[in-house]
Design an enzyme around this catalytic site. Structure first.
Site, PDB file in Angstrom:
ATOM      1  N   ALA A   1     -26.957   5.181  14.649  1.00 27.10           N
ATOM      2  CA  ALA A   1     -25.916   4.267  13.965  1.00 27.10           C
ATOM      3  C   ALA A   1     -25.946   2.997  15.094  1.00 27.10           C
ATOM      4  O   ALA A   1     -24.487   2.735  15.114  1.00 27.10           O
ATOM      5  CB  ALA A   1     -24.664   5.039  13.837  1.00 27.10           C
ATOM      6  N   ALA A   2     -26.790   2.703  15.487  1.00 29.28           N
ATOM      7  CA  ALA A   2     -26.933   1.553  16.542  1.00 29.28           C
ATOM      8  C   ALA A   2     -27.028   0.209  16.129  1.00 29.28           C
ATOM      9  O   ALA A   2     -26.858  -0.772  16.540  1.00 29.28           O
ATOM     10  CB  ALA A   2     -27.676   1.811  17.565  1.00 29.28           C
TER      11      ALA A   2
ATOM     12  N   ARG B   1       7.679   1.892  -3.388  1.00 28.69           N
ATOM     13  CA  ARG B   1       7.314   1.725  -1.834  1.00 28.69           C
ATOM     14  C   ARG B   1       7.345   3.014  -1.222  1.00 28.69           C
ATOM     15  O   ARG B   1       8.079   3.932  -1.703  1.00 28.69           O
ATOM     16  CB  ARG B   1       7.974   0.550  -1.300  1.00 28.69           C
TER      17      ARG B   1
ATOM     18  N   LYS C   1      12.596   1.625  -2.757  1.00 32.50           N
ATOM     19  CA  LYS C   1      11.876   1.610  -1.314  1.00 32.50           C
ATOM     20  C   LYS C   1      12.551   2.554  -0.541  1.00 32.50           C
ATOM     21  O   LYS C   1      14.075   2.392  -0.657  1.00 32.50           O
ATOM     22  CB  LYS C   1      11.797   0.464  -0.620  1.00 32.50           C
TER      23      LYS C   1
ATOM     24  N   HIS D   1      15.372  -1.717 -15.645  1.00 40.96           N
ATOM     25  CA  HIS D   1      14.738  -2.881 -15.444  1.00 40.96           C
ATOM     26  C   HIS D   1      15.569  -3.917 -14.283  1.00 40.96           C
ATOM     27  O   HIS D   1      16.413  -3.995 -14.316  1.00 40.96           O
ATOM     28  CB  HIS D   1      14.619  -3.898 -16.694  1.00 40.96           C
TER      29      HIS D   1
ATOM     30  N   TYR E   1      16.662  -3.864  -7.634  1.00 42.45           N
ATOM     31  CA  TYR E   1      16.032  -3.235  -6.299  1.00 42.45           C
ATOM     32  C   TYR E   1      16.959  -2.281  -5.662  1.00 42.45           C
ATOM     33  O   TYR E   1      18.197  -2.497  -5.366  1.00 42.45           O
ATOM     34  CB  TYR E   1      16.153  -4.515  -5.324  1.00 42.45           C
TER      35      TYR E   1
END
Length: 453
Positions: free
Chosen positions: A8-9, A329, A347, A359, A362
Site C-alpha cells: 500500500a505504498a 438533524r 434538531k 409543514h 423549526y
C-alpha cells in the site's frame, strides 16, 4: 499458518489527488480496508502492510486492526516494496500471501485457492484473469498451469500486448520468497524492481510457478478516478443483490446507493434514488422514499421517510414518518406515530407519541409532549447568540401558525398559543397565550387611500 503482506505504498499519481490512493473511499470505506478484511478472513499468523506515500495517513486508517507496518521510503517498485517487509518476517517460514491495497475486489475464496497451490508444493502461485481490455496490466505467458513468464505492459512487444490473460497482482510464495527478492534487477524502462520478475527467478531455481485463473471482476485494480468508479459500481451491484436476496425490495435498484455498514430488515422498500450511509439501520416494513438521504439514522419497524428527506443521526420509532422535504438533524427523535411534514427541520429534539408538525417549522433543542400539534411556521428560537436553550411543550398543546417560542420557555399541557405570537414567558397548563398587537380596522381608509371613496 501463513503470513500476508499488503502493498500500500504507491503514490497513485493518476488519481490526481493529495489523498493516498489506497485511502480513496469505496462506498464510504477506504479502499485499503477491503483488501485488509479479505486478508483477515483467512486468519493469517502475521499481517504486514507496506506503506510509503502518505504513510502517516495510511497508518492512521489502520488503527485498531491487528497489523504490522513496514515502510518503503523510496518508490522503487513492487518487489522493492515487498522486500521492506523482510525485517518483520525474516524468521517466518512461509507460506506468504501478497496482495495490493488498490485491488479491493479480491475474495477470501480466491486467496485461499492461491495459498492452497503453494501448500501443495508449488514455489509460487499467481492470480490471473482474462480481460476484454487488458491495458495497463502485465501479460501472462504460460503452458498449461505452468507460468513461463510475466511481462509488464510497458516492456511488452506488440505480440505480447495482444495477450488478454493478465497478472491480477495477487501471489502466494513459499519460504524462498525473500531470498528470491534479492535477485530481482531493475533492468527495465522504469528502472524499478518488479514483483512479476520473481516468475523467472523461481523457475531458474527449479521451483514450480503456477497460474490460478480467477474471475475477471476480481482482478480490477484502481489507478484512475474512472477505475475507482467502476470498482465502486461492482461493489454496489454485489451489495444490492445481497440485500434483495434477504427480502429487501428495491425499485430501480441501479439508482440506489448504500454502504456496507447499513443494516436492512426484510420487507423494507427503497424507492429510486435513495441514499443510505454510515450506521443506518432500517427495520421491517419501513419505506424510504425517492431521493431520501439517511446517514447514521435508525428507522424502527413501520417507520417511513418520504421523498427528498435528509436525516442525519436521527431515530424514528414505529409508525413515525418524515417528509417529503423534511430535514432531521443529529439528535432528532420521533416517537410512535409522530409526523414531521414538508419543510420541517428537527434538531436535537424529542417529539413524543402522536406529535404533528405538518409543514414549515423549526424545532431545535426542544421536547414536545404527546399529541401536541405544531402549526405552520412555528419556530423554537433556541440560540441567543452565545448559548443554546431548551423549549418544553406539554401534552396535547396547540401551537398556532407563525408563532415563535423564545427559549428557555415552557408551554404547559393542553395550552394554546395564538397564531403569530412571540412567546417569551412560560404558558401555564390549559391557558391561552396571545402575544401580538390587537387588530384595528379603519373603516373606509383603503378606499380613500386609493382614491375610490
Amino acid at each position: 499458518m501463513h503470513a500476508h503482506v499488503i502493498l500500500a505504498a504507491g503514490q497513485g499519481t493518476r488519481m490526481r489527488s493529495r489523498l493516498p490512493k489506497v485511502l480513496h473511499p469505496l462506498l464510504g470505506k477506504p479502499m485499503l480496508l477491503y483488501a485488509l478484511e479479505a486478508a483477515l478472513a483467512l486468519k493469517p499468523e502475521r499481517l504486514v502492510v507496506v506503506v510509503g506515500h502518505g504513510g502517516e495517513k495510511v497508518v492512521e486508517a489502520l488503527e485498531g486492526y491487528p497489523v504490522e507496518v513496514a515502510w518503503q521510503k523510496e518508490q522503487l517498485g513492487t518487489a522493492h516494496a515487498l522486500l521492506q517487509a523482510e525485517g518483520l518476517l525474516r524468521d517466518f517460514p512461509g507460506p506468504f500471501l501478497v496482495t495490493q491495497g488498490d485491488t479491493p475486489l479480491l475474495s477470501p475464496r480466491t486467496l485461499e485457492a492461491l495459498l492452497r497451490r503453494v501448500r501443495e508444493g508449488a514455489g509460487m502461485a499467481l492470480l490471473t484473469a482474462e480481460l476484454p481490455d487488458p491495458t495497463g496490466y502485465g501479460r501472462i505467458l504460460r503452458e498449461g498451469e505452468e507460468v513461463l513468464g510475466n511481462v509488464e505492459e510497458k516492456d511488452a512487444p506488440p505480440e505480447v500486448r495482444a495477450i488478454r490473460e493478465v497478472n491480477a497482482g495477487a501471489y502466494a510464495f513459499d519460504g524462498f520468497l525473500f531470498q528470491a527478492l534479492k535477485e530481482v534487477r531493475n533492468e527495465n524502462a522504469a528502472r524499478e524492481y518488479y514483483l512479476p520478475d520473481l516468475v523467472a527467478i523461481y523457475r531458474a531455481h527449479g521451483r514450480r510457478v503456477l497460474a490460478v485463473r480467477g474471475v475477471a471482476e476480481e482482478a480490477l485494480g484502481v489507478n484512475t478516478r474512472e477505475e475507482l468508479a467502476r470498482v465502486e459500481g461492482v461493489l454496489l451491484r454485489r451489495l444490492r443483490a445481497e440485500w434483495m436476496g434477504k427480502g429487501v425490495r428495491m425499485i430501480l435498484p441501479e439508482t440506489i446507493y448504500l454502504e456496507p455498514s447499513v443494516e436492512l430488515a426484510p420487507d423494507v422498500t427503497l424507492w429510486p434514488g435513495a441514499v443510505l450511509k454510515g450506521k443506518t439501520r432500517i427495520g421491517e416494513g419501513c419505506e424510504v422514499g425517492p431521493y431520501a438521504v439517511l446517514e447514521d439514522t435508525v428507522l424502527e419497524p413501520g417507520a417511513k421517510v418520504l421523498a427528498h428527506t435528509v436525516a442525519q443521526g436521527a431515530h424514528l420509532h414505529p409508525g413515525a414518518s418524515a417528509g417529503p422535504f423534511a430535514r432531521l438533524r443529529p439528535g432528532a427523535v420521533l416517537m410512535e406515530e409522530v409526523h414531521v411534514g414538508n419543510f420541517v427541520e428537527v434538531k436535537n429534539s424529542l417529539l413524543h407519541k402522536g406529535v404533528k408538525a405538518g409543514h414549515l417549522a423549526y424545532l431545535g433543542d426542544a421536547e414536545v409532549g404527546e399529541g401536541t400539534n405544531i402549526g405552520a411556521g412555528v419556530i423554537t428560537a433556541n440560540y441567543d447568540g452565545k448559548r443554546k436553550h431548551k423549549t418544553e411543550i406539554g401534552k396535547k398543546a396547540f401551537i398556532g401558525s407563525n408563532s415563535v417560542l423564545v427559549a428557555p420557555v415552557r408551554v404547559g399541557d393542553r395550552a394554546l398559543v395564538g397564531a403569530g405570537s412571540v412567546i417569551t414567558q412560560d404558558v401555564p397548563e390549559g391557558a391561552l397565550a396571545v402575544a401580538r398587537e390587537r387588530q384595528k380596522n379603519l373603516e373606509g381608509y383603503a378606499l380613500r387611500k386609493l382614491g375610490e371613496g
